[in-house]
Design an enzyme around this catalytic site. Sequence first.
Site, PDB file in Angstrom:
ATOM      1  N   HIS A   1      68.610  64.391  20.740  1.00  0.00           N
ATOM      2  CA  HIS A   1      69.262  65.646  20.255  1.00  0.00           C
ATOM      3  C   HIS A   1      67.799  65.883  19.019  1.00  0.00           C
ATOM      4  CE1 HIS A   1      72.961  64.107  21.154  1.00  0.00           C
ATOM      5  NE2 HIS A   1      73.444  65.744  21.016  1.00  0.00           N
TER       6      HIS A   1
ATOM      7  N   HIS B   1      82.229  71.964  24.836  1.00  0.00           N
ATOM      8  CA  HIS B   1      81.628  72.861  23.281  1.00  0.00           C
ATOM      9  C   HIS B   1      80.552  73.615  23.736  1.00  0.00           C
ATOM     10  CE1 HIS B   1      78.989  69.031  24.260  1.00  0.00           C
ATOM     11  NE2 HIS B   1      78.434  69.147  22.462  1.00  0.00           N
TER      12      HIS B   1
ATOM     13  N   GLU C   1      76.122  68.769  28.606  1.00  0.00           N
ATOM     14  CA  GLU C   1      75.872  67.233  28.569  1.00  0.00           C
ATOM     15  C   GLU C   1      76.477  66.668  29.625  1.00  0.00           C
ATOM     16  OE1 GLU C   1      75.489  66.951  23.522  1.00  0.00           O
ATOM     17  OE2 GLU C   1      77.187  66.450  24.044  1.00  0.00           O
TER      18      GLU C   1
ATOM     19  N   HIS D   1      80.033  61.778  22.264  1.00  0.00           N
ATOM     20  CA  HIS D   1      79.225  61.588  21.531  1.00  0.00           C
ATOM     21  C   HIS D   1      79.005  61.897  19.718  1.00  0.00           C
ATOM     22  CE1 HIS D   1      75.178  63.865  22.998  1.00  0.00           C
ATOM     23  NE2 HIS D   1      76.013  64.709  22.576  1.00  0.00           N
TER      24      HIS D   1
HETATM   25  C1  DHB Z   1      78.587  68.316  18.349  1.00  0.00           C
HETATM   26  C2  DHB Z   1      78.909  67.910  19.372  1.00  0.00           C
HETATM   27  C3  DHB Z   1      78.171  67.085  20.207  1.00  0.00           C
HETATM   28  O1  DHB Z   1      77.683  66.678  21.290  1.00  0.00           O
HETATM   29  C4  DHB Z   1      76.071  67.484  19.445  1.00  0.00           C
HETATM   30  O2  DHB Z   1      75.427  66.829  19.329  1.00  0.00           O
HETATM   31  C5  DHB Z   1      76.724  67.853  17.901  1.00  0.00           C
HETATM   32  C6  DHB Z   1      77.363  68.190  17.608  1.00  0.00           C
HETATM   33  C7  DHB Z   1      79.702  68.863  17.389  1.00  0.00           C
HETATM   34  O3  DHB Z   1      81.406  68.543  18.156  1.00  0.00           O
HETATM   35  O4  DHB Z   1      80.241  69.241  16.470  1.00  0.00           O
HETATM   36 FE    FE Z   2      75.356  65.948  21.919  1.00  0.00          FE
END
Ligand code: DHB
Ligand code: FE
Length: 301
Positions: free
Chosen positions: A59, A193, A240, A12
């Site tokens: 978030h 990530h 997540e 997302h």
């Molecule tokens: C990014 C990915 C996310 O899931 C998020 O909530 C905020 C930033 C990113 O890849 O920058």
């Molecule tokens: Fe996220």
Amino acid sequence: MARIVAGVATSHIPAVGAAWDNRKTAEPYWRPVFEGFERSKEWIAKLKPDVCIVAYNDHMSAFSLEIVPTFAVGCAAEFPIADEGWGPRKVPPVKGHPELASHIVQSVILDEFDLTIVNKMEVDHGLTVPLNLVFGSPKQWPCPVIPLAVNVVQYPPPTGKRCFDLGRAIRKAVASYPDDLRVVVFGTGGMSHQISGPRAGLINEKFDKSFLDRLTKDPKGLAAMPHIEYMREAGAEGVELVMWHVMRGALDDRVKEVYRFYTVPASNTAVGHIILENDAKPARKAAPKKAKAKKPTRKAA
Ligand code: DHB
Ligand code: FE
């Protein structure tokens, strides 16, 4: 009777929403991401679900560190788009399904699965980006959406197993709803990530691809993975991925993988996406067919 027909999981990434809004989808950096969802758009346009239930994480847009519900179900008729710093995205407001949402809340809570009931809530990129990726950018979203916010921002998030079991409880709730609705459940977030700290930028393709494989074939084993393994292998924000288990738990044990897509890079995150349908085929050999019924003889007038 309502039933869950399929599940969709997708990352997302907020920058995907910005690329959409700023008409950058055809740029070389973004094109592979958006092309990867073309088949998904065709699939969902054919399927035409009546309702989508979207497990996503807020978030710090609707909630803050003052109150962090573990699982919160949106029962409102409409969910406005949150301002995440650049004004609310110009996507349609999300229309809810208060009747089905309230039914789910009642069924799941009476099943001893305590949820937070939310009657007013704004939704952020965690929910709107997956809708864009799968539905494009229509004037109105094609069906009502029930937001299911899952805490993955403050320790401790729920375990993968708890998310899976919540999916199971939602499946039972949907099956006892009297209207004939075809429901699709979304799991969002991930894949690997890490946004900050010395390991910022971490991507683990091997972990992500194994996660996609096991989601279809070994969902219960995968749901048993402890948080520390997500953190170590997929980065701090990789946790997540527990939200994908809500989707998988809501489906049957046997599913058909309709489509998957994986690409790196996109912002800081590995983009992963999978579509699963309940496999309607019986697990065992079907019983022999009964003899054909005799044609009814036409009665004399
Ligand atoms: C990014 C990915 C996310 O899931 C998020 O909530 C905020 C930033 C990113 O890849 O920058
Ligand atoms: Fe996220």
